[in-house]
Design a protein around this motif. Structure first.
Motif, PDB file in Angstrom:
ATOM      1  N   ASP A   1       1.190  -1.321   0.188  1.00 32.35           N
ATOM      2  CA  ASP A   1       0.363  -0.146  -0.037  1.00 32.35           C
ATOM      3  C   ASP A   1       1.112   0.825  -0.600  1.00 32.35           C
ATOM      4  O   ASP A   1       0.351   2.481  -0.772  1.00 32.35           O
ATOM      5  CB  ASP A   1      -0.950  -0.014   0.776  1.00 32.35           C
ATOM      6  CG  ASP A   1      -1.467   0.948   1.353  1.00 32.35           C
ATOM      7  OD1 ASP A   1      -2.953   0.859   0.267  1.00 32.35           O
ATOM      8  OD2 ASP A   1      -1.522   2.516   1.593  1.00 32.35           O
ATOM      9  N   SER A   2       1.983   1.036   0.709  1.00 34.03           N
ATOM     10  CA  SER A   2       2.758   2.133   0.892  1.00 34.03           C
ATOM     11  C   SER A   2       3.495   2.509  -0.773  1.00 34.03           C
ATOM     12  O   SER A   2       3.492   3.327  -0.830  1.00 34.03           O
ATOM     13  CB  SER A   2       4.419   1.848   2.109  1.00 34.03           C
ATOM     14  OG  SER A   2       3.530   2.552   2.999  1.00 34.03           O
ATOM     15  N   SER A   3       3.885   1.487  -1.115  1.00 32.55           N
ATOM     16  CA  SER A   3       4.474   2.257  -2.177  1.00 32.55           C
ATOM     17  C   SER A   3       4.110   1.886  -3.582  1.00 32.55           C
ATOM     18  O   SER A   3       4.452   2.836  -4.253  1.00 32.55           O
ATOM     19  CB  SER A   3       5.675   0.423  -2.859  1.00 32.55           C
ATOM     20  OG  SER A   3       5.652  -0.424  -1.667  1.00 32.55           O
ATOM     21  N   ARG A   4       2.604   2.494  -3.610  1.00 27.09           N
ATOM     22  CA  ARG A   4       1.341   3.122  -4.596  1.00 27.09           C
ATOM     23  C   ARG A   4       1.921   4.294  -4.941  1.00 27.09           C
ATOM     24  O   ARG A   4       1.819   5.079  -5.503  1.00 27.09           O
ATOM     25  CB  ARG A   4       0.137   3.010  -4.484  1.00 27.09           C
ATOM     26  CG  ARG A   4      -0.265   1.563  -4.074  1.00 27.09           C
ATOM     27  CD  ARG A   4      -2.182   1.533  -3.859  1.00 27.09           C
ATOM     28  NE  ARG A   4      -2.161   2.244  -2.788  1.00 27.09           N
ATOM     29  CZ  ARG A   4      -3.215   3.198  -2.507  1.00 27.09           C
ATOM     30  NH1 ARG A   4      -4.325   3.366  -3.306  1.00 27.09           N
ATOM     31  NH2 ARG A   4      -3.222   3.263  -0.927  1.00 27.09           N
ATOM     32  N   PHE A   5       2.577   4.734  -3.933  1.00 27.46           N
ATOM     33  CA  PHE A   5       2.855   6.503  -3.542  1.00 27.46           C
ATOM     34  C   PHE A   5       3.636   7.035  -4.378  1.00 27.46           C
ATOM     35  O   PHE A   5       4.494   7.863  -4.500  1.00 27.46           O
ATOM     36  CB  PHE A   5       2.161   7.317  -2.596  1.00 27.46           C
ATOM     37  CG  PHE A   5       0.835   6.783  -2.300  1.00 27.46           C
ATOM     38  CD1 PHE A   5       0.436   6.988  -3.248  1.00 27.46           C
ATOM     39  CD2 PHE A   5       0.446   6.062  -1.283  1.00 27.46           C
ATOM     40  CE1 PHE A   5      -0.878   7.295  -2.396  1.00 27.46           C
ATOM     41  CE2 PHE A   5      -0.272   5.854  -0.293  1.00 27.46           C
ATOM     42  CZ  PHE A   5      -1.623   6.636  -1.267  1.00 27.46           C
ATOM     43  N   PHE A   6       5.060   5.942  -4.926  1.00 28.68           N
ATOM     44  CA  PHE A   6       6.382   6.179  -5.313  1.00 28.68           C
ATOM     45  C   PHE A   6       6.707   6.258  -6.340  1.00 28.68           C
ATOM     46  O   PHE A   6       5.541   5.434  -7.042  1.00 28.68           O
ATOM     47  CB  PHE A   6       7.510   4.900  -4.844  1.00 28.68           C
ATOM     48  CG  PHE A   6       8.039   5.151  -2.704  1.00 28.68           C
ATOM     49  CD1 PHE A   6       8.786   6.374  -2.511  1.00 28.68           C
ATOM     50  CD2 PHE A   6       7.180   4.549  -2.426  1.00 28.68           C
ATOM     51  CE1 PHE A   6       9.166   6.603  -1.419  1.00 28.68           C
ATOM     52  CE2 PHE A   6       7.581   4.903  -0.706  1.00 28.68           C
ATOM     53  CZ  PHE A   6       8.082   5.734  -0.571  1.00 28.68           C
TER      54      PHE A   6
END
Ligand SMILES: [Zn+2]
Lengths: 91, 186, 1001
Positions: free
Chosen positions: B181-186
């Protein structure tokens, strides 16, 4: 959020630690010899000073080692950390 | 035949991040305080458990990560079959635990190992980890036990922007979802 | 843009790109680079809200985060709307929808405004005093107060935006990108320090960025031009991270700071999609440099709150930066030099400046002379005594001040104006410094509080440290930075600086009027509507501490924390009470500096990430088989497995019956497991459990009870001796982490001499528990080569085995009272073994059961669950488990406490069984137990801890703790409920199979 210098791992965020109350309260070696009052002294009585206090801390989410801390509760300043079994460094 | 089920069994790619579950590999927890313990491990594995905090030692086959002054985790580089684990565990258990110089515990399934790779690796961790990676990221072999999104982890710096992260199996699924979920914003 | 309030100014505003937005339902236009406030002013809109108490019309007053009035609601969607945002901080974007708050039905016609006419009746603490009595009326008052108070609307649906958190570690954090902050950041980064510079605006440069006045020059160019070059040079620095639109919200001890970065609030609605809206930076800095500048103070005089009354420096920013005229005909009212900079800027832009009203005697600084040269009229030693205009100021009354400044003299005269700029001097922004625990000192000459002592690695530089002149800002900042970072930077040594110097100072906290104080409205806290009269009233009523005055009058308690006029409140208190301001001290500024949305605070810990979830290796099977789940700590445990249309009760009854009639299976993987090795392992167990362990044979299991030192039951579980010096301990699911930590604590601190090593293996093993009369047959199908005879494999023993060549440990232990086995196998094979057992058990109708059935089955046998039947006040004796306390052992954790005078009392609450007279009646857990019903007050003797309908006994059963319960066996008791009283009888705790025949069935 403190920055605590674990005597084993170095400086870490406070969220990795848990506090364990007053330090240097030794469990009596022969509890059966003690009166109710003497046992209660060990069991219940804690100082909770405003000012410089010796405390137990555990690096719970790191090396899992317990250690002691000299902390001023009035401004949260940590004066020193030292390993279990060591004498408190003079303030 | 029994089926082997790892908790994640997946690999995901994002912008400059790749997350993979690595299994099955041997993981053993080693504990000991005596000098004999160090010598014995060194003799059996040709690696001495590191005594410097936050470091690791290793060779082509194994890594030993410092966890505490009397505790280490050993893991293998190669995926290996179950028999190897049993063999190594038994051998070390006999040499160490039965000789009363320490303890050897199989934790192959206790820990799930994720590999995180790519330029954004440390930025990803910074979304939920209070640890200061400024020096760590440039130190090959460095080890950190800390929290990621409030979950205990062990992080082993393998190479530049390439690390192995150990999380307890029951938390693995949750941490995996969270990292994705965190990686989506990179 | 009805009147032409825009001047050509393309430095900061892109006047080629027009943006449409809505305010209070009306479509308006502004330009890219505008704030909502500057765009509204350009549209000649000043009136933006109503005040909190009197509902007086209020207008935009500032251009920054200290704005008390222009508080608007942004967005009109039920999930995206956000109240209490400052129009001065909202960057304009295409599609912005905003509306006034605190007015009903509209900002122009507001019902609550009648309060204004009754305002003499609403003095300080009016709400506290009036609505206190009678208490039962509060509900009624509250409804009306809330409706007309209107502090904005909360969103009614979940926030659709994304928020996240980042940790950041740096050597130097510079807060505020004005001239001193830029010098600090550049100096630090050039010296190889990992530096972060943050600023809440979208551009660096502070007020110097638009300072184009001959009176302020560096190296022969405007100070703004010099600074622009400095800002450009920052881009070359590798070690520097710049974060604009980032507000420092909180400064905690150990240089731990929280900053909120605005990532999408300035973007158009379509550009915002799928992006993180705001990011909370959790910063750990080795050193912190605060360069947050100063903010202008208003002046406190009669009716100083009308729309159109704006801080003079803000008027300057609106004209010099945004190219917006705040009016056509302005007057300025000041006690210092900075209003003259505004006068000059306005004059240069072609705006009429009526006059400058200055409370000082004539002074002669560079900037004053410049204003005079431009022909601007100045009234020296004069004050404004009143203003007129309801929804917008239209004139001011002016009078001459007496020599001592305490009263006005001479003839009153008026001046028409549509905007009044006011300047009461400057207040250093010391909020962050005080948040961090720093102590302030008062500087009498400038009437300011300045940073004094701090325990942290930090400095304050520039005007937040009390430097207000350009040359001293640069000189002192450079000096402090060099000293703080222990470097020697000479880059700024030989600058040629020209600046106007203020020669005269005069300060009057509350300006006199021709009317008595009671008849005037000199506002102090604009947001909370408290006036100088309110503060004086509080002092008359006996309040002395400023913290008390603050709460009594609500001065400084708004969302702006009274940033604007806190100093005046302190000044008036000090004067009235006759103490020095330095002795009075200030109120505490608390984080956050400006309000944060909940979304930012919570970050991504919402929805599925609200709390951590742990799953067993068999979890997927439970999900596939439609289990309902129960949260046990962080674990998701299968609760029960309803078949089609089955209720929870029906499912649990079916599962419970099947487990006793034939076979049931339970996923017990969540139990804590600790591997214990070392030559002192047995001695260690002797010390931590109440019973004796030395004689336990290898291959045998034993139940153990763990106490706290106070003698109360802490945890329980079965421990198995795997080898001479090797045990595996199980703990309760919820207690696993705490037990391990407690045991480690004893080993590390009390008994370091013991050779024992503990390793958690909770997640290493999956545990499949099979119980029931057919469990043996099922296990023999799964592990055919294992001898399951009672002789070879009796109850409370263990065997190493393997299933399809995978090693496992099988324990014959029982938590249900049935003949049962637990297979412990490495987690990766857990699901497969579970399925294998399920297949093997099909012919015996093996029934998977969840935690609810497990609880029911063990209750039938009277087995306790720590944490359910115990609550930290139960000793083993209270639980009627005296048998588990070793008499021979000299010591174990909690032993001494078992014979304290309190723990040996007979009449402690003790665990008993309860049977209802009506076997169908199931008691409620937590229900109270009494011995008589017609006495009042009635003595509560205890409560129900566990209660079920047992399908195997076909009656209701319960466990309870009851005072003196052991001796009351057979006695009748009552459980009073809301509508009825239930008759019960106290019994033994074991309801089924009292002689344990089923264990070997
Ligand atoms: Zn540590």
């Amino acid at each position: 959020m403190f920055l605590i210098n674990c005597p084993y791992c170095g400086e870490r965020d406070q969220s990795e630690f848990s506090a364990g109350g007053e330090a240097h309260i030794i469990r009596p070696k022969q509890p059966t010899e003690l009166s109710d009052d003497q046992w209660a002294e060990f069991l219940f009585m804690r100082k909770n000073i405003k000012g410089v206090q010796l405390e137990r801390w555990n690096h719970a989410h790191g090396c899992r080692k317990w250690f002691n801390m000299v902390r001023d509760t009035s401004n949260d300043k940590i004066h020193a950390v030292y390993k279990m079994g060591e004498k408190p460094p003079i303030k | 035949m029994l089926n082997y089920n790892s908790p994640i069994n997946d690999q995901k790619e994002y912008s400059e991040i790749r997350i993979t579950e690595v299994e099955p590999i041997i993981k053993l927890n080693l504990r000991g305080k005596k000098r004999d313990f160090m010598t014995k491990i060194g003799k059996e594995l040709s690696i001495i458990p590191p005594s410097d905090p936050n470091t690791s030692s290793g060779n082509e086959k194994f890594n030993i990560l410092w966890l505490s002054p009397d505790e280490w985790i050993l893991y293998s580089n190669d995926k290996s079959d179950l028999n190897n684990t049993n063999f190594l565990e038994e051998k070390l258990f006999n040499e160490v635990s039965k000789s009363k110089i320490g303890s050897i515990t199989n934790v192959s399934d206790h820990w799930t190992m994720l590999n995180i790779k790519g330029k954004n690796t440390f930025d990803l961790l910074s979304t939920g980890c209070p640890f200061n990676f400024n020096d760590f990221k440039n130190t090959k072999g460095a080890v950190a036990q800390t929290l990621v999104n409030h979950i205990d982890v062990i992080i082993h710096n393998k190479d530049l922007n390439n690390l192995n992260l150990f999380v307890r199996r029951s938390f693995a699924n949750h941490l995996w979802s969270w990292l994705n979920d965190s990686s989506r914003f990179f | 843009m009805s009147k032409n309030l825009r001047i050509t100014n393309d430095k900061f505003i892109d006047q080629t790109s027009r943006i449409s937005f809505k305010f209070d339902g009306k479509t308006l236009y502004g330009f890219k680079g505008d704030t909502l406030a500057s765009a509204l002013l350009a549209n000649n809109i000043h009136l933006v809200g109503r005040s909190f108490k009197y509902h007086r019309p209020r207008g935009i007053m500032t251009c920054g985060s200290e704005e008390p009035n222009a508080i608007v609601q942004v967005g009109n969607d039920a999930s995206m709307t956000e109240p209490n945002t400052r129009a001065t901080e909202i960057e304009l974007y295409e599609g912005l929808v905003a509306s006034s708050q605190n007015c009903w039905p509209s900002v122009n016609f507001d019902v609550g405004a009648v309060n204004n006419f009754f305002s003499p009746l609403i003095p300080a603490a009016f709400y506290y005093k009036t609505f206190m009595w009678p208490a039962s009326f509060w509900e009624k008052y509250e409804y009306f107060i809330r409706k007309s108070a209107g502090l904005g609307r909360s969103p009614t649906e979940p926030d659709k935006d994304f928020y996240d958190h980042r940790y950041l570690h740096c050597d130097v954090l510079v807060i505020g990108g004005g001239i001193s902050g830029i010098i600090a950041a550049k100096t630090a980064a050039q010296n190889n320090l990992n530096t972060v510079l943050i600023d809440d605006k979208n551009k660096l440069g502070g007020t110097t960025l638009f300072q184009q006045n001959e009176c302020f020059k560096i190296n022969n160019t405007y100070s703004s031009e010099w600074l622009k070059k400095e800002i450009e040079s920052l881009n070359l620095l590798q070690n520097l991270t710049i974060k604009t639109r980032t507000t420092l919200a909180a400064y905690h001890s150990y240089n731990y700071l929280l900053a909120r970065e605005n990532l999408t609030d300035h973007l158009s609605l379509s550009e915002k999609q799928n992006k993180v809206r705001q990011r909370l930076w959790k910063i750990r800095a080795k050193k912190v440099i605060i360069s947050t500048g100063a903010m202008e103070r208003p002046l406190i005089f009669n009716n100083n709150d009308r729309p159109g009354i704006i801080l003079s420096s803000s008027i300057k920013k609106y004209i010099d930066y945004f190219g917006v005229k705040c009016g056509q005909k302005l007057s300025l009212f000041t006690n210092n030099d900075s209003a003259y900079e505004t006068a000059v800027s306005l004059n240069k832009s072609g705006v009429t400046v009526n006059s400058v009203i200055d409370i000082r005697d004539k002074t002669d600084s560079l900037i004053v002379r410049q204003a005079e040269r431009l022909g601007i009229k100045i009234y020296w030693k004069h004050t404004v005594v009143n203003t007129s205009g309801y929804k917008r100021i239209n004139s001011i009354d002016i009078m001459k001040l007496s020599d001592d400044g305490n009263e006005v003299v001479g003839k009153k005269f008026s001046e028409d104006c549509d905007c009044l700029g006011i300047s009461g001097g400057w207040t250093p922004r010391v909020h962050l410094f005080t948040q961090s625990g720093g102590k302030l000192k008062f500087k009498d000459k400038d009437n300011v509080f300045l940073p004094d002592k701090s325990e942290l690695e930090q400095i304050s530089i520039g005007s937040c440290n009390g430097d207000f002149e350009l040359d001293s800002i640069i000189k002192n900042s450079v000096e402090s930075i060099n000293k703080f970072l222990n470097i020697n930077n000479n880059d700024y040594k030989n600058l040629e600086i020209v600046c106007s110097k203020e020669l005269d100072k005069k300060n009057i906290w509350l300006l006199p009027s021709d009317k008595p104080l009671g008849k005037t409205k000199p506002f102090l806290d604009f947001q909370n509507d408290s006036t100088a009269s309110d503060v004086k009233l509080a002092l008359r009523e006996g309040f002395k501490s400023i913290e008390h005055v603050k709460r009594y009058t609500t001065t400084g308690m708004g969302t702006d924390q009274g940033k604007l006029s806190n100093m005046h409140a302190l000044g008036i208190i000090a004067e009235t009470a006759g103490v020095k301001m330095g002795e009075l001290g200030t109120t505490t500024f608390r984080p956050p500096y400006t309000p944060l949305t909940f979304g930012t605070i919570v970050g991504r810990n919402v929805g599925e990430f609200f709390d951590i979830i742990r799953k067993t290796p068999i979890h997927d099977w439970h999900e596939e088989n439609k289990a309902e789940f129960e949260n046990v700590g962080q674990w998701k445990r299968a609760w029960y497995y309803p078949k089609k249309n089955e209720s929870m009760h029906e499912a649990v009854q079916r599962e419970s019956k099947a487990a006793r009639d034939s076979a049931g299976m339970l996923d017990a993987s969540t139990l804590g497991k600790i591997d214990i090795q070392g030559s002192d392992a047995s001695e260690f167990l002797n010390r931590v459990y109440t019973n004796a362990w030395s004689k336990l044979e290898i291959g045998k299991c034993r139940y153990g009870l763990m106490l706290n030192e106070d003698g109360m039951v802490y945890d329980d579980g079965v421990t198995t001796r795997l080898g001479e010096n090797h045990y595996i301990m199980t703990t309760t699911t919820g207690g696993a982490a705490n037990v391990l930590s407690k045991l480690e604590d004893y080993l590390q601190t009390e008994w370091p001499e013991l050779d024992v090593y503990l390793t958690s293996v909770t997640d290493q093993y999956a545990t499949v528990s099979i119980c029931g009369p057919n469990s043996k047959k099922i296990l023999s199908k799964v592990i055919p080569d294992l001898d399951l005879s009672d002789k070879e494999f009796p109850h409370m023993s263990f065997k190493n085995a393997s299933i399809n060549n995978v090693k496992c440990r099988v324990m014959r232990i029982s938590f249900t009272g049935e003949h049962s086995y637990e297979i412990n196998i490495q987690s990766s094979y857990g699901k497969s073994v579970w399925e294998k057992c399920f297949e093997a058990g099909k012919e015996f109708n093996i029934t998977p059961y969840g935690t609810e059935t497990m609880h029911l089955l063990r209750a039938e046998k009277g087995f306790i669950i720590t944490g359910q039947d115990t609550d930290g006040t139960m000793t083993p004796v209270d639980l009627q488990m005296d048998w588990i306390i070793s008499k021979k052992k000299y010591d174990f954790i909690g032993k001494r406490s078992l014979y304290r005078s309190d723990t040996i009392r007979d009449d402690r609450k003790q665990l008993v069984g309860l049977i209802t007279d009506d076997p169908k009646e199931v008691l409620e857990e937590g229900a109270q137990i009494v011995s008589e019903t017609n006495k009042q007050p009635v003595e509560m003797l205890g409560h129900v801890t566990s209660s079920y309908f047992s399908p195997n006994l076909n009656k209701s059963i319960a466990l309870a703790v009851v005072k003196n319960g052991k001796k009351l066996k057979g006695h009748k008791m009552f459980v009073p409920m809301k509508n009825k009283t239930i008759n019960v009888t106290i019994t033994d705790t074991v309801f089924l199979d009292k002689d344990n025949k089923r264990l070997n069935a």
